[in-house]
Write an enzyme that holds these catalytic residues in place. Structure first.
Site, PDB file in Angstrom:
ATOM      1  N   ASP A   1      -2.125   0.070   5.790  1.00 55.29           N
ATOM      2  CA  ASP A   1      -2.465   0.710   7.075  1.00 55.29           C
ATOM      3  C   ASP A   1      -3.945   0.948   7.301  1.00 55.29           C
ATOM      4  O   ASP A   1      -4.351   1.309   8.395  1.00 55.29           O
ATOM      5  CB  ASP A   1      -1.772   2.079   7.156  1.00 55.29           C
ATOM      6  CG  ASP A   1      -2.396   3.072   6.189  1.00 55.29           C
ATOM      7  OD1 ASP A   1      -2.499   2.737   4.985  1.00 55.29           O
ATOM      8  OD2 ASP A   1      -2.809   4.156   6.622  1.00 55.29           O
TER       9      ASP A   1
ATOM     10  N   ASP B   1       0.870  -1.165   0.000  1.00 50.94           N
ATOM     11  CA  ASP B   1       0.000   0.000   0.000  1.00 50.94           C
ATOM     12  C   ASP B   1       0.925   1.240   0.000  1.00 50.94           C
ATOM     13  O   ASP B   1       2.113   1.113   0.338  1.00 50.94           O
ATOM     14  CB  ASP B   1      -0.832  -0.106   1.285  1.00 50.94           C
ATOM     15  CG  ASP B   1      -1.636   1.126   1.571  1.00 50.94           C
ATOM     16  OD1 ASP B   1      -2.329   1.595   0.666  1.00 50.94           O
ATOM     17  OD2 ASP B   1      -1.574   1.617   2.712  1.00 50.94           O
TER      18      ASP B   1
ATOM     19  N   ASP C   1       0.010   5.262   0.828  1.00 56.34           N
ATOM     20  CA  ASP C   1      -0.161   6.285   1.882  1.00 56.34           C
ATOM     21  C   ASP C   1      -0.322   5.637   3.256  1.00 56.34           C
ATOM     22  O   ASP C   1      -1.162   4.758   3.450  1.00 56.34           O
ATOM     23  CB  ASP C   1      -1.387   7.147   1.580  1.00 56.34           C
ATOM     24  CG  ASP C   1      -1.184   7.986   0.342  1.00 56.34           C
ATOM     25  OD1 ASP C   1      -0.683   9.109   0.454  1.00 56.34           O
ATOM     26  OD2 ASP C   1      -1.499   7.474  -0.759  1.00 56.34           O
TER      27      ASP C   1
HETATM   28  O1  LIG Z   1      -4.295   2.738  -0.559  1.00 57.89           O
HETATM   29  P1  LIG Z   1      -3.357   3.890  -0.370  1.00 57.89           P
HETATM   30  O2  LIG Z   1      -2.212   3.869  -1.319  1.00 57.89           O
HETATM   31  O3  LIG Z   1      -2.923   4.061   1.047  1.00 57.89           O
HETATM   32  O4  LIG Z   1      -4.243   5.176  -0.731  1.00 57.89           O
HETATM   33  C1  LIG Z   1      -5.331   5.530   0.140  1.00 57.89           C
HETATM   34  C2  LIG Z   1      -5.754   6.937  -0.136  1.00 57.89           C
HETATM   35  O5  LIG Z   1      -4.559   7.728  -0.010  1.00 57.89           O
HETATM   36  C3  LIG Z   1      -4.710   9.127  -0.223  1.00 57.89           C
HETATM   37  O6  LIG Z   1      -5.463   9.672   0.836  1.00 57.89           O
HETATM   38  C4  LIG Z   1      -4.888   9.456   2.124  1.00 57.89           C
HETATM   39  O7  LIG Z   1      -3.573  10.007   2.159  1.00 57.89           O
HETATM   40  C5  LIG Z   1      -3.508  11.446   2.018  1.00 57.89           C
HETATM   41  C6  LIG Z   1      -2.041  11.838   2.008  1.00 57.89           C
HETATM   42  O8  LIG Z   1      -1.388  11.408   3.169  1.00 57.89           O
HETATM   43  C7  LIG Z   1      -4.276  12.083   3.184  1.00 57.89           C
HETATM   44  O9  LIG Z   1      -4.245  13.501   3.017  1.00 57.89           O
HETATM   45  C8  LIG Z   1      -5.726  11.592   3.185  1.00 57.89           C
HETATM   46  O10 LIG Z   1      -6.406  12.084   4.374  1.00 57.89           O
HETATM   47  C9  LIG Z   1      -5.756  10.059   3.228  1.00 57.89           C
HETATM   48  O11 LIG Z   1      -7.102   9.586   3.095  1.00 57.89           O
HETATM   49  C10 LIG Z   1      -5.349   9.380  -1.570  1.00 57.89           C
HETATM   50  O12 LIG Z   1      -5.623  10.740  -1.703  1.00 57.89           O
HETATM   51  C11 LIG Z   1      -6.621   8.555  -1.791  1.00 57.89           C
HETATM   52  O13 LIG Z   1      -7.046   8.691  -3.139  1.00 57.89           O
HETATM   53  C12 LIG Z   1      -6.313   7.084  -1.547  1.00 57.89           C
HETATM   54  O14 LIG Z   1      -7.476   6.297  -1.704  1.00 57.89           O
END
Ligand SMILES: O=P(O)(O)OC[C@H]1O[C@H](O[C@H]2O[C@H](CO)[C@@H](O)[C@H](O)[C@H]2O)[C@H](O)[C@@H](O)[C@@H]1O
Length: 261
Positions: free
Chosen positions: A206, A30, A32
């Protein structure tokens, strides 16, 4: 339907740290909150300059069986992790890039009408961010958590006009995505193709959206690594993205040591 519930029978519990990776495994990551620290908005994340090199080295050690399975679009993942480029899934499995290919197969851009409507509705609302991901749309409220219910209701309303979508809860975000997309199916599909096929899958993530991939990895005799606190179906836990990177570095050193024997 909004999927916020974790699988039953997996209460929050102390979990061991994962063992170091071995050469017979396939690594799925993953992005973020796992590979990189979370930031207040999606564009504010900071990617360590050496991360692409670490992923490249892990690819060499694992015969290229390394992929991301992200909620972000693969185009965005590519730009964050450049010059590293590999197979993977984006938008929670609505996008797929098979090993050795540059083509991204994506579900239709069904979310466009939802994006338009939400942007109109929230144009004057500070702190709410609408992220257009092609096949999916995310409404972020990290800067205004008090608006969570309002954002969820607005998304649910906008989704009524677009069949075949489901709502998913993430970290300070709600997303509308194709009903068929999930990270567990993405992992299963990638595992059907070389160099992943025949290996033991390991997935680190996460968020609640990562639970389906933990379950699929474990179904295939592999394991999941939950990053951070919270109930999970994963068998192991690491506290932070920094600990994930240390685990990956230690795994690489160990696999290289095996190679020298
Ligand atoms: O599956 P991932 O690669 O972990 O992506 C999940 C989402 O990540 C992003 O949003 C999240 O991270 C952002 C940056 O740290 C944060 O600002 C936000 O609050 C989190 O939800 C991304 O923008 C999404 O499109 C993804 O689904």
């Amino acid at each position: 339907m909004l999927q916020t519930e974790l699988p039953t029978g997996h209460e929050q519990r102390e979990l061991p740290v994962p063992p170091l990776l071995t050469r017979d495994q396939a690594l799925f990551l993953d992005v973020d909150g796992c590979l990189i620290e979370l930031a207040p908005t999606p564009t504010e994340v900071v990617v360590p300059p050496w991360l692409a090199g670490l992923l490249t080295d892990l690819g060499e050690a694992l015969d290229q069986a390394v992929a991301v399975i992200s909620g972000r679009s693969l185009d965005v993942v590519d730009s964050l992790l450049a010059p590293w480029h590999a197979a993977g899934a984006g938008v929670h499995g609505a996008e797929l890039r098979l090993p050795g290919s540059h083509r991204i197969d994506a579900a239709p851009r069904g979310a466009a009408r939802i994006v338009e409507r939400l942007r109109r509705q929230f144009i004057d609302v500070p702190g709410v961010l609408i992220e257009d991901k092609g096949a999916a749309v995310a409404i972020h409220f990290a800067r205004c958590p008090e608006r969570e219910a309002e954002c969820e209701a607005a998304l649910a309303d906008a989704m009524r006009a677009v069949p075949g979508m489901r709502m998913q809860a993430g970290r300070l975000v709600r997303e509308a995505l194709p009903a068929t997309a999930d990270k567990g199916s993405a992992l299963r599909t990638l595992m059907e193709h070389p160099p992943f096929a025949g290996r033991v899958p390991v997935f680190a993530g996460d968020d609640r959206t990562d639970e389906a991939a933990f379950a699929e990895a474990e179904k295939q005799r592999g394991f999941g690594v939950k990053v951070g606190a919270g109930s999970t179906a994963a068998l192991y836990r690491l506290g932070t993205p920094n600990q994930v990177l240390l685990w990956l570095q230690a795994s690489l050193a160990s696999m290289r040591g095996e190679n020298d024997e």
